[in-house]
Scaffold this active site. Sequence first.
Site, mmCIF file in Angstrom:
data_model
loop_
_atom_site.group_PDB
_atom_site.id
_atom_site.type_symbol
_atom_site.label_atom_id
_atom_site.label_comp_id
_atom_site.label_asym_id
_atom_site.label_seq_id
_atom_site.Cartn_x
_atom_site.Cartn_y
_atom_site.Cartn_z
ATOM 1 N N ASP A 24 0.847 -1.191 0.000
ATOM 2 C CA ASP A 24 0.000 0.000 0.000
ATOM 3 C C ASP A 24 0.887 1.246 0.000
ATOM 4 O OD1 ASP A 24 -2.212 1.620 0.105
ATOM 5 O OD2 ASP A 24 -2.733 1.154 2.185
ATOM 6 N N ASP A 119 -2.854 2.489 -6.105
ATOM 7 C CA ASP A 119 -1.845 2.571 -5.043
ATOM 8 C C ASP A 119 -1.776 1.368 -4.117
ATOM 9 O OD1 ASP A 119 -4.290 3.045 -3.874
ATOM 10 O OD2 ASP A 119 -3.597 4.684 -2.600
ATOM 11 N N GLU A 120 -2.452 0.277 -4.441
ATOM 12 C CA GLU A 120 -2.329 -0.904 -3.590
ATOM 13 C C GLU A 120 -2.581 -2.176 -4.392
ATOM 14 O OE1 GLU A 120 -5.287 -1.639 -0.543
ATOM 15 O OE2 GLU A 120 -6.649 -0.182 -1.458
#
Length: 370
Positions: A24, A119-120
């Site tokens: 993350d 983003d993860e």
Amino acid sequence: MTTSNDIKSLIQDTQPQRKIIHLDMDAFYASVEQRDNPQLRGRPLVVGGDPSGRGVVAAASYEIRKFGVRSAMSCYEAKRRCPEAIFVRPRFEVYRQVSQQIRDIMLSLTDLVEPLSLDEAYLDVTGIKAHHGSATLMANWLRAQIYEQTQLRASAGVSFNKMLAKIASDINKPNGIAVITPDQADAFIATLPIERFHGIGKATAKRLHEMGIYTGADLRAAPVDTLEYEFGKRGRFYSEIAHGNDNRPVKAERKHKSVGSETTFRDNLRDTDNLLVQIFEQNADAFEQLSKKGRLGHTITLKIKYADFTQITRSHTLNTPFPSAESAHYWLQKLFADVPRHLPIRLVGVTYSNLTSLDDLNTQPDLFGL
């Protein structure tokens, strides 16, 4: 006599212990902006809309979070809480480019990468021989490579299933790592507040509190029949995760016949104006991705996920494809007006499907206003 449970246990005993990493990025949009503009570093930064208008916060730097500013908050409220806040508009194309860099680093380690957003992502590193087969060493290698190649920080969680890996990645944020081993899982889950479990939102947590259930230990002790009576099929899922059981596989990214964009709010939203702003922003992002692929869509779908994690979709199809992002606003508003508003909303998404190639399209002059 051998039972089905005995067979299941035997199969599980002969299979290697799964090793899952949840990676993350830390304050991703805001961190990219601070990386690219040194004057923003160390400053209270909001990536979002106009604080004097109806814009909402897409991302908040760690410097501004101490003022209580969070994603999905109105930019007006963010400015009120932190008058020194700096506001910049999102640059989704840049974020996608950086996200692809990070994705390539992950894929250099394993093909089993399941992106959840820009983003993860989850990675299944079971059986990977690199770094002595240690998922912890792999996670730290990923974080180091990401920083070396992008100058951005990431946090990681390591465990034997997706739920625990995701929870672990949040424990030592920012720029940290946490590991939950099989031996630690039961004790860790027992003390975990139910709000931290995957799939349990505010509304469900409130109902569980009314039932006297506050921790993983309480949830584990609740009869499955009672949970199913209260929450339907989700009740059994809640019981499973309370026992540390989450067998969901990491699904490698595949090519889709649709293009979409969605966002999850840090705080659930009810306000219609803010929700429409978010829907239009996801629509603009989805259409931009579509255009770069040289495609147009005949069908637009609005996705809504509520605070209790239930979700619905509403779609509309045109005979001719949507020529611009703005041309979809009318239908998105109509679709949203048809959405029940019985609960706060935690996620909105917009997807284009029923795609056609620009090269194959017999363009009519008035379609694009030419």
